[in-house]
Design an enzyme around this catalytic site. Structure first.
Site, PDB file in Angstrom:
ATOM      1  N   LYS A  40      42.393 -18.122 -21.977  1.00 10.71           N
ATOM      2  CA  LYS A  40      41.620 -17.294 -22.534  1.00 10.71           C
ATOM      3  C   LYS A  40      41.716 -16.668 -23.329  1.00 10.71           C
ATOM      4  O   LYS A  40      42.776 -16.169 -24.282  1.00 10.71           O
ATOM      5  CB  LYS A  40      42.912 -16.750 -21.209  1.00 10.71           C
ATOM      6  CG  LYS A  40      42.178 -15.630 -20.547  1.00 10.71           C
ATOM      7  CD  LYS A  40      42.820 -14.507 -19.433  1.00 10.71           C
ATOM      8  CE  LYS A  40      42.041 -13.711 -18.705  1.00 10.71           C
ATOM      9  NZ  LYS A  40      42.527 -13.257 -17.619  1.00 10.71           N
ATOM     10  N   SER A  87      44.868 -11.606 -11.571  1.00 10.75           N
ATOM     11  CA  SER A  87      44.136 -12.479 -12.204  1.00 10.75           C
ATOM     12  C   SER A  87      44.382 -14.129 -12.462  1.00 10.75           C
ATOM     13  O   SER A  87      43.293 -14.657 -13.074  1.00 10.75           O
ATOM     14  CB  SER A  87      43.848 -11.934 -13.880  1.00 10.75           C
ATOM     15  OG  SER A  87      43.293 -10.672 -13.979  1.00 10.75           O
ATOM     16  N   SER A 130      40.582 -12.271 -12.993  1.00 13.47           N
ATOM     17  CA  SER A 130      39.755 -12.072 -14.153  1.00 13.47           C
ATOM     18  C   SER A 130      40.192 -13.171 -14.794  1.00 13.47           C
ATOM     19  O   SER A 130      38.945 -13.626 -15.844  1.00 13.47           O
ATOM     20  CB  SER A 130      40.203 -10.956 -15.134  1.00 13.47           C
ATOM     21  OG  SER A 130      41.630 -11.205 -15.715  1.00 13.47           O
TER      22      SER A 130
END
Lengths: 95, 478
Positions: free
Chosen positions: B82, B181, B157
Protein backbone atom coordinates in the site's frame (compact mmCIF):
# COMPACT_ATOMS: atom_id res chain seq x y z
CA UNK A 1 -24.73 25.22 12.70
CA UNK A 2 -21.29 26.56 11.70
CA UNK A 3 -20.88 30.04 10.23
CA UNK A 4 -18.61 30.99 7.35
CA UNK A 5 -16.62 33.11 9.82
CA UNK A 6 -15.97 30.07 11.99
CA UNK A 7 -14.86 28.07 8.97
CA UNK A 8 -12.43 30.86 8.02
CA UNK A 9 -11.08 30.94 11.57
CA UNK A 10 -10.52 27.15 11.65
CA UNK A 11 -8.84 27.27 8.24
CA UNK A 12 -6.43 29.85 9.61
CA UNK A 13 -5.63 27.64 12.61
CA UNK A 14 -5.17 24.66 10.27
CA UNK A 15 -2.88 26.58 7.89
CA UNK A 16 -5.14 25.93 4.92
CA UNK A 17 -5.91 28.44 2.20
CA UNK A 18 -9.49 27.85 1.07
CA UNK A 19 -11.40 29.19 -1.90
CA UNK A 20 -14.78 30.89 -1.38
CA UNK A 21 -16.46 27.82 -2.84
CA UNK A 22 -14.59 25.47 -0.51
CA UNK A 23 -15.54 27.59 2.50
CA UNK A 24 -19.23 27.47 1.59
CA UNK A 25 -19.17 23.74 0.99
CA UNK A 26 -17.39 23.12 4.29
CA UNK A 27 -20.04 25.10 6.20
CA UNK A 28 -22.65 22.58 5.04
CA UNK A 29 -20.52 19.44 5.30
CA UNK A 30 -19.04 20.16 8.72
CA UNK A 31 -22.44 21.19 10.07
CA UNK A 32 -23.98 17.95 8.88
CA UNK A 33 -21.20 15.80 10.39
CA UNK A 34 -21.25 17.74 13.68
CA UNK A 35 -25.04 17.34 13.74
CA UNK A 36 -24.58 13.59 13.49
CA UNK A 37 -21.92 13.35 16.22
CA UNK A 38 -24.14 15.38 18.53
CA UNK A 39 -25.82 12.12 19.48
CA UNK A 40 -22.85 11.53 21.82
CA UNK A 41 -24.36 14.12 24.15
CA UNK A 42 -27.11 11.68 25.10
CA UNK A 43 -24.56 9.25 26.62
CA UNK A 44 -23.97 9.63 30.35
CA UNK A 45 -20.19 9.80 30.80
CA UNK A 46 -20.05 11.11 34.37
CA UNK A 47 -16.91 9.74 35.99
CA UNK A 48 -15.85 7.78 32.87
CA UNK A 49 -12.10 7.87 32.19
CA UNK A 50 -10.89 8.65 28.66
CA UNK A 51 -9.19 5.95 26.56
CA UNK A 52 -6.13 7.11 24.68
CA UNK A 53 -4.09 3.88 24.83
CA UNK A 54 -6.28 0.89 24.23
CA UNK A 55 -4.09 -2.08 25.18
CA UNK A 56 -3.23 -0.77 28.64
CA UNK A 57 0.36 0.36 28.12
CA UNK A 58 1.32 3.12 30.51
CA UNK A 59 4.54 4.97 29.71
CA UNK A 60 7.00 3.47 27.33
CA UNK A 61 10.10 5.56 27.21
CA UNK A 62 13.57 5.02 25.88
CA UNK A 63 16.75 6.12 27.61
CA UNK A 64 17.33 9.83 27.28
CA UNK A 65 20.55 9.63 25.33
CA UNK A 66 21.51 11.37 22.13
CA UNK A 67 22.18 9.03 19.24
CA UNK A 68 24.76 10.10 16.69
CA UNK A 69 23.32 10.76 13.27
CA UNK A 70 25.74 9.98 10.50
CA UNK A 71 26.40 12.63 7.88
CA UNK A 72 25.10 10.17 5.33
CA UNK A 73 21.76 9.98 7.13
CA UNK A 74 21.58 13.77 7.25
CA UNK A 75 22.17 13.82 3.51
CA UNK A 76 19.44 11.19 3.03
CA UNK A 77 16.96 13.20 5.05
CA UNK A 78 17.68 16.36 3.10
CA UNK A 79 17.32 14.65 -0.27
CA UNK A 80 13.59 15.32 -0.24
CA UNK A 81 13.80 18.95 0.90
CA UNK A 82 12.21 21.42 -1.54
CA UNK A 83 14.91 23.94 -0.62
CA UNK A 84 18.10 23.46 1.38
CA UNK A 85 21.40 25.09 2.16
CA UNK A 86 24.37 23.10 3.40
CA UNK A 87 22.98 20.77 6.06
CA UNK A 88 19.80 22.73 6.67
CA UNK A 89 16.26 23.11 5.44
CA UNK A 90 15.85 26.55 3.95
CA UNK A 91 12.69 28.54 4.70
CA UNK A 92 11.38 31.94 3.68
CA UNK A 93 11.38 34.93 5.96
CA UNK A 94 8.86 34.61 8.79
CA UNK A 95 7.50 38.18 8.49
CA UNK B 1 3.85 -25.59 -15.35
CA UNK B 2 2.15 -22.82 -17.33
CA UNK B 3 2.73 -19.19 -16.37
CA UNK B 4 -0.96 -18.45 -15.94
CA UNK B 5 -1.24 -21.16 -13.33
CA UNK B 6 1.53 -19.74 -11.16
CA UNK B 7 -0.52 -16.73 -10.08
CA UNK B 8 -3.18 -19.11 -8.76
CA UNK B 9 -0.96 -20.56 -6.09
CA UNK B 10 -1.03 -19.92 -2.35
CA UNK B 11 2.20 -18.93 -0.59
CA UNK B 12 2.85 -22.47 0.64
CA UNK B 13 2.23 -23.97 -2.81
CA UNK B 14 4.51 -21.42 -4.46
CA UNK B 15 7.20 -22.04 -1.86
CA UNK B 16 7.03 -25.77 -2.51
CA UNK B 17 7.23 -25.23 -6.26
CA UNK B 18 10.29 -23.00 -5.90
CA UNK B 19 12.00 -25.42 -3.56
CA UNK B 20 11.31 -28.39 -5.83
CA UNK B 21 12.47 -26.39 -8.87
CA UNK B 22 9.12 -26.86 -10.65
CA UNK B 23 9.48 -23.20 -11.65
CA UNK B 24 11.91 -20.38 -10.89
CA UNK B 25 11.37 -17.23 -8.85
CA UNK B 26 11.89 -15.29 -12.06
CA UNK B 27 9.06 -17.21 -13.72
CA UNK B 28 6.84 -16.63 -10.69
CA UNK B 29 7.57 -12.89 -10.78
CA UNK B 30 7.18 -12.62 -14.55
CA UNK B 31 3.83 -14.39 -14.50
CA UNK B 32 2.53 -11.80 -12.02
CA UNK B 33 3.98 -8.96 -14.08
CA UNK B 34 2.16 -10.35 -17.09
CA UNK B 35 -1.15 -10.32 -15.23
CA UNK B 36 -0.51 -6.73 -14.10
CA UNK B 37 0.22 -5.70 -17.69
CA UNK B 38 -2.96 -7.36 -18.90
CA UNK B 39 -5.42 -6.45 -16.19
CA UNK B 40 -4.31 -3.33 -14.41
CA UNK B 41 -5.26 -0.89 -17.13
CA UNK B 42 -8.87 -1.75 -16.22
CA UNK B 43 -8.47 -2.21 -12.46
CA UNK B 44 -5.95 0.57 -11.58
CA UNK B 45 -4.56 -1.08 -8.46
CA UNK B 46 -0.89 -0.12 -8.91
CA UNK B 47 0.24 3.48 -8.58
CA UNK B 48 3.87 2.53 -9.23
CA UNK B 49 5.57 -0.64 -10.44
CA UNK B 50 9.11 -1.80 -9.69
CA UNK B 51 9.42 -4.63 -12.20
CA UNK B 52 13.15 -4.30 -12.90
CA UNK B 53 13.99 -4.41 -9.23
CA UNK B 54 11.62 -7.36 -8.77
CA UNK B 55 13.25 -9.36 -11.59
CA UNK B 56 16.70 -8.59 -10.22
CA UNK B 57 15.72 -9.88 -6.79
CA UNK B 58 14.09 -12.96 -8.25
CA UNK B 59 17.38 -13.84 -9.90
CA UNK B 60 19.11 -13.67 -6.53
CA UNK B 61 16.56 -16.07 -5.06
CA UNK B 62 17.02 -18.41 -8.01
CA UNK B 63 20.76 -18.49 -7.58
CA UNK B 64 20.26 -19.38 -3.91
CA UNK B 65 17.95 -22.25 -4.86
CA UNK B 66 20.39 -23.38 -7.51
CA UNK B 67 23.16 -23.55 -4.95
CA UNK B 68 20.92 -25.69 -2.77
CA UNK B 69 20.55 -23.05 -0.05
CA UNK B 70 17.49 -23.07 2.18
CA UNK B 71 14.85 -20.43 1.38
CA UNK B 72 12.30 -18.79 3.68
CA UNK B 73 8.56 -19.25 3.24
CA UNK B 74 8.18 -15.71 1.87
CA UNK B 75 11.38 -15.83 -0.19
CA UNK B 76 10.72 -15.15 -3.86
CA UNK B 77 7.01 -14.50 -3.23
CA UNK B 78 5.75 -11.35 -5.03
CA UNK B 79 3.97 -8.75 -2.90
CA UNK B 80 2.26 -5.40 -3.41
CA UNK B 81 2.60 -2.64 -0.80
CA UNK B 82 0.00 0.00 0.00
CA UNK B 83 1.35 3.41 -0.95
CA UNK B 84 1.26 4.76 2.62
CA UNK B 85 4.20 2.51 3.60
CA UNK B 86 7.67 4.00 3.31
CA UNK B 87 9.75 1.90 0.95
CA UNK B 88 13.43 2.75 0.75
CA UNK B 89 14.37 4.22 -2.62
CA UNK B 90 10.82 3.76 -4.00
CA UNK B 91 8.48 6.73 -4.26
CA UNK B 92 5.86 6.64 -1.49
CA UNK B 93 3.01 9.13 -1.64
CA UNK B 94 -0.01 7.71 0.26
CA UNK B 95 -1.77 8.54 -3.03
CA UNK B 96 -1.52 12.24 -2.22
CA UNK B 97 -0.24 15.09 -4.38
CA UNK B 98 1.45 16.61 -1.35
CA UNK B 99 3.96 13.72 -1.30
CA UNK B 100 4.52 13.58 -5.04
CA UNK B 101 8.16 12.73 -5.65
CA UNK B 102 8.85 11.72 -2.05
CA UNK B 103 11.41 8.91 -1.97
CA UNK B 104 11.87 7.64 1.60
CA UNK B 105 15.44 7.05 2.80
CA UNK B 106 14.23 4.10 4.90
CA UNK B 107 11.86 1.12 5.00
CA UNK B 108 8.83 0.79 7.28
CA UNK B 109 9.55 -1.93 9.86
CA UNK B 110 6.98 -4.30 8.34
CA UNK B 111 8.48 -3.78 4.88
CA UNK B 112 11.99 -4.35 6.23
CA UNK B 113 10.83 -7.56 7.90
CA UNK B 114 9.35 -9.10 4.74
CA UNK B 115 12.36 -7.96 2.72
CA UNK B 116 14.62 -9.75 5.19
CA UNK B 117 12.51 -12.84 4.50
CA UNK B 118 13.23 -12.42 0.80
CA UNK B 119 9.95 -10.89 -0.35
CA UNK B 120 9.83 -9.46 -3.87
CA UNK B 121 8.11 -6.09 -4.18
CA UNK B 122 6.17 -5.61 -7.43
CA UNK B 123 5.13 -2.04 -6.66
CA UNK B 124 2.98 0.31 -4.65
CA UNK B 125 -0.79 0.06 -4.67
CA UNK B 126 -3.60 2.56 -4.46
CA UNK B 127 -5.26 3.90 -1.33
CA UNK B 128 -7.62 6.70 -0.49
CA UNK B 129 -5.49 9.80 0.09
CA UNK B 130 -3.59 9.15 3.36
CA UNK B 131 -6.05 6.24 3.82
CA UNK B 132 -8.96 8.64 4.34
CA UNK B 133 -11.89 6.98 2.65
CA UNK B 134 -13.74 3.74 2.01
CA UNK B 135 -13.51 3.47 -1.79
CA UNK B 136 -10.11 4.76 -3.08
CA UNK B 137 -12.13 7.56 -4.69
CA UNK B 138 -10.19 10.17 -2.71
CA UNK B 139 -6.86 8.95 -4.18
CA UNK B 140 -4.87 11.39 -6.32
CA UNK B 141 -4.43 8.49 -8.76
CA UNK B 142 -8.12 7.81 -9.36
CA UNK B 143 -10.34 4.96 -8.23
CA UNK B 144 -9.36 1.26 -8.14
CA UNK B 145 -12.14 -0.73 -9.79
CA UNK B 146 -13.67 -3.99 -8.65
CA UNK B 147 -12.79 -6.94 -10.89
CA UNK B 148 -16.21 -8.49 -10.24
CA UNK B 149 -17.91 -5.41 -11.72
CA UNK B 150 -15.81 -2.58 -13.15
CA UNK B 151 -18.55 -0.04 -12.39
CA UNK B 152 -18.03 -0.67 -8.69
CA UNK B 153 -15.35 0.27 -6.18
CA UNK B 154 -12.88 -2.22 -4.76
CA UNK B 155 -13.43 -0.63 -1.36
CA UNK B 156 -11.03 1.34 0.73
CA UNK B 157 -8.88 2.57 1.84
CA UNK B 158 -6.79 -0.53 0.96
CA UNK B 159 -8.62 -0.97 -2.37
CA UNK B 160 -5.38 -1.32 -4.33
CA UNK B 161 -4.12 -4.03 -1.97
CA UNK B 162 -7.35 -6.05 -2.09
CA UNK B 163 -7.76 -5.67 -5.87
CA UNK B 164 -4.14 -6.63 -6.58
CA UNK B 165 -4.57 -9.88 -4.62
CA UNK B 166 -8.07 -10.63 -5.97
CA UNK B 167 -6.92 -10.23 -9.59
CA UNK B 168 -3.80 -12.33 -8.94
CA UNK B 169 -1.48 -9.42 -9.67
CA UNK B 170 0.29 -10.05 -6.33
CA UNK B 171 0.29 -13.02 -4.00
CA UNK B 172 -0.40 -10.85 -0.96
CA UNK B 173 -0.31 -7.24 0.11
CA UNK B 174 0.68 -5.17 3.12
CA UNK B 175 -2.09 -2.77 4.09
CA UNK B 176 -3.46 -0.65 6.95
CA UNK B 177 -6.75 -0.63 8.88
CA UNK B 178 -7.88 2.32 11.00
CA UNK B 179 -11.66 1.86 10.79
CA UNK B 180 -12.14 -1.01 8.34
CA UNK B 181 -9.61 -0.24 5.60
CA UNK B 182 -8.36 -3.83 5.35
CA UNK B 183 -11.56 -5.73 6.11
CA UNK B 184 -14.02 -3.84 3.90
CA UNK B 185 -11.98 -3.97 0.63
CA UNK B 186 -11.09 -7.61 1.37
CA UNK B 187 -14.82 -8.38 1.64
CA UNK B 188 -15.66 -6.37 -1.51
CA UNK B 189 -12.98 -8.15 -3.56
CA UNK B 190 -13.43 -11.67 -2.17
CA UNK B 191 -10.08 -12.00 -0.41
CA UNK B 192 -8.96 -12.44 3.21
CA UNK B 193 -7.86 -9.52 5.38
CA UNK B 194 -6.66 -9.25 8.95
CA UNK B 195 -6.90 -6.20 11.19
CA UNK B 196 -4.46 -6.95 14.02
CA UNK B 197 -4.63 -5.97 17.69
CA UNK B 198 -3.46 -2.37 18.12
CA UNK B 199 0.30 -2.65 18.60
CA UNK B 200 0.73 -6.23 17.34
CA UNK B 201 2.55 -4.97 14.23
CA UNK B 202 4.87 -1.95 14.25
CA UNK B 203 3.52 1.20 12.63
CA UNK B 204 7.02 2.65 12.21
CA UNK B 205 7.49 4.03 8.72
CA UNK B 206 3.82 3.97 7.78
CA UNK B 207 2.28 7.38 7.25
CA UNK B 208 0.03 8.03 10.22
CA UNK B 209 -3.63 8.88 9.93
CA UNK B 210 -5.10 8.37 13.42
CA UNK B 211 -2.27 7.18 15.62
CA UNK B 212 -4.38 5.68 18.42
CA UNK B 213 -6.29 3.50 15.92
CA UNK B 214 -3.95 2.75 12.98
CA UNK B 215 -2.92 -0.89 12.48
CA UNK B 216 -0.79 -2.68 9.88
CA UNK B 217 -1.91 -6.02 8.49
CA UNK B 218 -1.97 -8.45 5.59
CA UNK B 219 -4.43 -9.08 2.77
CA UNK B 220 -4.06 -12.52 1.20
CA UNK B 221 -5.77 -15.25 -0.76
CA UNK B 222 -6.45 -17.47 2.24
CA UNK B 223 -6.37 -17.55 6.04
CA UNK B 224 -3.24 -19.68 5.82
CA UNK B 225 -1.46 -17.02 3.75
CA UNK B 226 -2.53 -14.30 6.16
CA UNK B 227 -1.22 -16.37 9.11
CA UNK B 228 2.17 -16.77 7.38
CA UNK B 229 2.49 -13.03 6.74
CA UNK B 230 1.40 -12.09 10.26
CA UNK B 231 4.07 -14.32 11.74
CA UNK B 232 6.66 -12.48 9.64
CA UNK B 233 5.62 -8.93 10.54
CA UNK B 234 4.31 -9.14 14.14
CA UNK B 235 6.21 -8.26 17.29
CA UNK B 236 7.91 -5.59 19.35
CA UNK B 237 9.77 -2.77 17.61
CA UNK B 238 11.89 -0.26 19.47
CA UNK B 239 10.80 2.36 16.96
CA UNK B 240 7.10 2.02 17.86
CA UNK B 241 6.50 2.44 21.59
CA UNK B 242 2.98 1.01 21.31
CA UNK B 243 4.23 -2.50 20.40
CA UNK B 244 4.40 -4.49 23.65
CA UNK B 245 6.82 -7.36 24.20
CA UNK B 246 4.08 -9.97 23.97
CA UNK B 247 5.03 -13.31 22.45
CA UNK B 248 4.23 -13.79 18.76
CA UNK B 249 2.26 -17.01 18.33
CA UNK B 250 2.94 -19.74 15.82
CA UNK B 251 -0.16 -18.80 13.84
CA UNK B 252 0.38 -21.27 11.04
CA UNK B 253 0.69 -24.23 13.37
CA UNK B 254 -2.34 -23.14 15.39
CA UNK B 255 -4.56 -23.16 12.30
CA UNK B 256 -4.83 -26.91 12.44
CA UNK B 257 -6.32 -26.96 15.93
CA UNK B 258 -9.91 -28.03 16.49
CA UNK B 259 -12.51 -25.32 17.09
CA UNK B 260 -14.98 -27.67 18.74
CA UNK B 261 -16.32 -26.25 21.98
CA UNK B 262 -15.25 -22.65 21.27
CA UNK B 263 -17.81 -20.10 22.44
CA UNK B 264 -18.78 -17.64 19.72
CA UNK B 265 -20.84 -14.55 20.49
CA UNK B 266 -23.34 -12.96 18.13
CA UNK B 267 -23.61 -9.24 18.97
CA UNK B 268 -27.31 -8.52 18.59
CA UNK B 269 -26.78 -4.80 17.79
CA UNK B 270 -25.09 -5.80 14.49
CA UNK B 271 -28.24 -7.62 13.42
CA UNK B 272 -30.85 -4.93 14.06
CA UNK B 273 -33.53 -4.00 11.57
CA UNK B 274 -31.19 -1.87 9.40
CA UNK B 275 -29.13 -4.88 8.27
CA UNK B 276 -29.84 -5.88 4.68
CA UNK B 277 -31.69 -9.22 4.43
CA UNK B 278 -29.01 -10.66 2.10
CA UNK B 279 -26.13 -9.88 4.46
CA UNK B 280 -28.17 -11.21 7.39
CA UNK B 281 -28.83 -14.47 5.55
CA UNK B 282 -25.16 -14.97 4.67
CA UNK B 283 -23.95 -14.21 8.18
CA UNK B 284 -26.55 -16.57 9.66
CA UNK B 285 -25.32 -19.29 7.33
CA UNK B 286 -21.77 -18.79 8.63
CA UNK B 287 -23.07 -18.97 12.20
CA UNK B 288 -24.84 -22.24 11.39
CA UNK B 289 -21.62 -23.62 9.94
CA UNK B 290 -19.70 -22.83 13.13
CA UNK B 291 -22.48 -24.51 15.10
CA UNK B 292 -22.16 -27.59 12.88
CA UNK B 293 -18.41 -27.60 13.58
CA UNK B 294 -19.14 -27.85 17.29
CA UNK B 295 -18.90 -24.20 18.39
CA UNK B 296 -21.28 -22.93 21.05
CA UNK B 297 -23.21 -19.91 19.79
CA UNK B 298 -24.40 -17.27 22.23
CA UNK B 299 -26.23 -13.98 21.70
CA UNK B 300 -24.38 -11.09 23.33
CA UNK B 301 -24.81 -7.33 23.56
CA UNK B 302 -22.46 -4.44 22.72
CA UNK B 303 -24.87 -1.68 23.81
CA UNK B 304 -22.75 1.31 22.74
CA UNK B 305 -22.35 0.16 19.12
CA UNK B 306 -24.67 2.88 17.82
CA UNK B 307 -22.27 5.58 19.03
CA UNK B 308 -19.16 4.11 17.39
CA UNK B 309 -19.25 6.11 14.15
CA UNK B 310 -19.83 9.36 16.01
CA UNK B 311 -16.89 8.62 18.33
CA UNK B 312 -14.75 7.55 15.38
CA UNK B 313 -15.43 10.70 13.37
CA UNK B 314 -14.34 12.92 16.25
CA UNK B 315 -11.23 10.99 17.28
CA UNK B 316 -9.99 10.32 13.74
CA UNK B 317 -10.19 13.89 12.39
CA UNK B 318 -8.71 15.22 15.62
CA UNK B 319 -5.67 12.97 15.35
CA UNK B 320 -5.50 13.72 11.61
CA UNK B 321 -5.41 17.48 12.15
CA UNK B 322 -2.34 16.90 14.30
CA UNK B 323 -0.65 14.26 12.11
CA UNK B 324 -1.14 16.22 8.88
CA UNK B 325 0.64 19.25 10.36
CA UNK B 326 3.96 17.74 9.24
CA UNK B 327 3.06 18.35 5.58
CA UNK B 328 4.17 21.95 5.44
CA UNK B 329 6.04 22.34 2.17
CA UNK B 330 9.37 22.61 3.99
CA UNK B 331 10.73 19.14 4.73
CA UNK B 332 9.51 17.06 1.80
CA UNK B 333 6.83 16.78 -0.82
CA UNK B 334 4.93 19.46 -2.67
CA UNK B 335 5.97 23.05 -1.98
CA UNK B 336 4.55 26.35 -3.20
CA UNK B 337 7.73 28.22 -2.31
CA UNK B 338 7.82 30.07 -5.63
CA UNK B 339 4.38 31.64 -5.17
CA UNK B 340 4.60 32.28 -1.45
CA UNK B 341 5.69 35.65 -0.15
CA UNK B 342 6.52 34.45 3.37
CA UNK B 343 6.74 31.31 5.51
CA UNK B 344 3.04 31.32 6.41
CA UNK B 345 2.09 31.32 2.76
CA UNK B 346 4.31 28.32 2.06
CA UNK B 347 2.21 26.44 4.61
CA UNK B 348 -1.21 27.63 3.52
CA UNK B 349 -0.61 27.43 -0.23
CA UNK B 350 1.30 24.13 -0.25
CA UNK B 351 -1.41 22.50 1.83
CA UNK B 352 -4.20 24.06 -0.26
CA UNK B 353 -2.78 22.61 -3.46
CA UNK B 354 -1.30 19.41 -2.07
CA UNK B 355 -4.26 18.03 -0.13
CA UNK B 356 -7.50 16.75 -1.64
CA UNK B 357 -11.04 17.52 -0.43
CA UNK B 358 -11.43 14.69 2.08
CA UNK B 359 -8.10 15.42 3.78
CA UNK B 360 -9.03 19.11 4.06
CA UNK B 361 -12.46 18.23 5.40
CA UNK B 362 -10.99 16.03 8.14
CA UNK B 363 -8.25 18.52 9.05
CA UNK B 364 -10.96 21.19 9.41
CA UNK B 365 -13.23 18.95 11.46
CA UNK B 366 -10.39 17.89 13.76
CA UNK B 367 -9.07 21.41 14.19
CA UNK B 368 -12.58 22.51 15.16
CA UNK B 369 -13.06 19.63 17.62
CA UNK B 370 -9.75 20.37 19.32
CA UNK B 371 -10.08 24.16 19.36
CA UNK B 372 -10.55 26.22 22.49
CA UNK B 373 -14.03 25.92 23.96
CA UNK B 374 -14.97 22.75 22.05
CA UNK B 375 -12.44 20.24 23.37
CA UNK B 376 -14.61 18.97 26.25
CA UNK B 377 -17.79 18.74 24.19
CA UNK B 378 -16.22 16.82 21.32
CA UNK B 379 -12.80 15.20 21.81
CA UNK B 380 -13.04 14.47 25.53
CA UNK B 381 -16.61 13.24 25.21
CA UNK B 382 -15.64 10.95 22.31
CA UNK B 383 -12.69 9.55 24.26
CA UNK B 384 -15.01 8.80 27.18
CA UNK B 385 -17.57 7.03 25.00
CA UNK B 386 -14.63 5.14 23.47
CA UNK B 387 -14.00 3.75 26.96
CA UNK B 388 -17.61 2.55 27.17
CA UNK B 389 -17.30 0.86 23.75
CA UNK B 390 -14.09 -0.86 24.84
CA UNK B 391 -15.74 -1.98 28.09
CA UNK B 392 -18.59 -3.52 26.05
CA UNK B 393 -16.02 -5.74 24.32
CA UNK B 394 -14.14 -6.50 27.58
CA UNK B 395 -17.40 -7.64 29.13
CA UNK B 396 -18.53 -9.97 26.31
CA UNK B 397 -15.07 -11.50 26.08
CA UNK B 398 -15.48 -12.70 29.67
CA UNK B 399 -18.03 -15.20 28.38
CA UNK B 400 -17.07 -15.87 24.74
CA UNK B 401 -13.84 -16.66 22.84
CA UNK B 402 -14.69 -14.66 19.72
CA UNK B 403 -17.51 -12.77 17.99
CA UNK B 404 -19.02 -13.17 14.55
CA UNK B 405 -20.52 -10.25 12.62
CA UNK B 406 -20.97 -8.87 9.11
CA UNK B 407 -18.09 -6.84 7.62
CA UNK B 408 -20.11 -4.39 5.56
CA UNK B 409 -23.74 -3.27 5.25
CA UNK B 410 -23.78 -4.52 1.63
CA UNK B 411 -21.59 -5.60 -1.30
CA UNK B 412 -19.28 -3.20 -3.21
CA UNK B 413 -21.13 0.01 -4.07
CA UNK B 414 -21.05 1.82 -7.38
CA UNK B 415 -18.30 4.32 -8.20
CA UNK B 416 -19.67 7.79 -7.43
CA UNK B 417 -22.54 6.51 -5.28
CA UNK B 418 -21.29 7.83 -1.92
CA UNK B 419 -18.50 10.26 -2.76
CA UNK B 420 -20.62 13.41 -2.59
CA UNK B 421 -22.09 12.55 0.79
CA UNK B 422 -19.25 12.30 3.33
CA UNK B 423 -21.54 11.17 6.14
CA UNK B 424 -22.95 8.31 4.06
CA UNK B 425 -19.39 7.23 3.23
CA UNK B 426 -18.50 7.31 6.94
CA UNK B 427 -21.43 4.99 7.74
CA UNK B 428 -19.71 2.33 5.57
CA UNK B 429 -17.54 1.64 8.65
CA UNK B 430 -20.47 0.82 10.92
CA UNK B 431 -19.46 -2.82 11.61
CA UNK B 432 -15.71 -2.31 11.44
CA UNK B 433 -14.91 0.95 13.28
CA UNK B 434 -16.00 -0.28 16.77
CA UNK B 435 -13.26 -2.94 16.54
CA UNK B 436 -10.56 -0.28 16.07
CA UNK B 437 -11.93 1.79 18.94
CA UNK B 438 -11.62 -1.29 21.20
CA UNK B 439 -8.20 -2.17 19.74
CA UNK B 440 -9.12 -5.83 19.25
CA UNK B 441 -8.21 -7.96 16.20
CA UNK B 442 -10.68 -8.97 13.48
CA UNK B 443 -10.51 -11.16 10.41
CA UNK B 444 -12.54 -10.65 7.23
CA UNK B 445 -13.15 -13.93 5.42
CA UNK B 446 -14.96 -14.15 2.07
CA UNK B 447 -18.31 -15.79 2.64
CA UNK B 448 -21.11 -15.98 0.10
CA UNK B 449 -22.09 -13.68 -2.73
CA UNK B 450 -24.87 -11.25 -3.48
CA UNK B 451 -25.59 -11.64 -7.19
CA UNK B 452 -22.06 -11.74 -8.59
CA UNK B 453 -20.47 -9.72 -5.81
CA UNK B 454 -18.48 -11.22 -2.95
CA UNK B 455 -19.11 -10.32 0.69
CA UNK B 456 -17.41 -11.39 3.90
CA UNK B 457 -17.97 -12.29 7.51
CA UNK B 458 -15.97 -10.85 10.36
CA UNK B 459 -14.48 -12.81 13.25
CA UNK B 460 -13.52 -10.54 16.15
CA UNK B 461 -11.16 -11.68 18.90
CA UNK B 462 -9.61 -10.71 22.21
CA UNK B 463 -6.55 -8.46 22.44
CA UNK B 464 -3.48 -10.27 21.02
CA UNK B 465 -5.52 -13.43 20.36
CA UNK B 466 -5.12 -13.46 16.58
CA UNK B 467 -4.52 -17.20 16.69
CA UNK B 468 -8.13 -17.97 17.72
CA UNK B 469 -9.78 -15.86 15.03
CA UNK B 470 -7.43 -17.23 12.36
CA UNK B 471 -8.31 -20.75 13.44
CA UNK B 472 -12.04 -20.00 13.23
CA UNK B 473 -11.60 -18.30 9.86
CA UNK B 474 -9.65 -21.23 8.52
CA UNK B 475 -12.51 -23.57 9.43
CA UNK B 476 -15.07 -21.24 7.88
CA UNK B 477 -13.33 -21.06 4.49
CA UNK B 478 -13.11 -24.85 4.12
Amino acid sequence: MLTIKEVQHIAKLARLELTKKEEEKLVDELSSILGYVDKLQEVNTDGVEITSQVTGLINSVRKDVVEETSSEKVKDILTNAPEKEENLFKVKNVF
Amino acid sequence: MYFSMLTNLTIKQAHKGLKNKEFSAEELVNSHIKVIQEKDKDINAFVLTTFDLAREQAKKVDSKIKKGEKINLLEGIPVSIKDCFCTKGIESTASSNILKGYVPPFDATSVRKIKEQGAIILGKVNTDEFTMGASTETSAFGVTKNSHDLKRVSGGSSGGSAASVASQMAMYSLATDTGGSIRQPAAFCGVTGLKVTYGRVSRYGVMSMASSLDTIGPIGKSVEDVAIILEAIAGHDKNDSTTPKIKVDNYLKNLKEDIKGLKIGVPKEYFDSDLSPEIRKITEKAIQKLKDLGCKIKEVSLPHTKYAIAVYYIIVPSEISSNMARYDGIKYGYSEREEAKDLMEIYTKSRAKGFGDEVKRRIMLGTYALSAGYYDAYYKKAMQVRTLIKQDFDKVFESVDALIAPVTPGPAFKIGENINDPLQMYLEDIFTAPVNLAGVPALSVPYGKIDNLPVGVQIIGKHFDEKTILKIGSNLEK
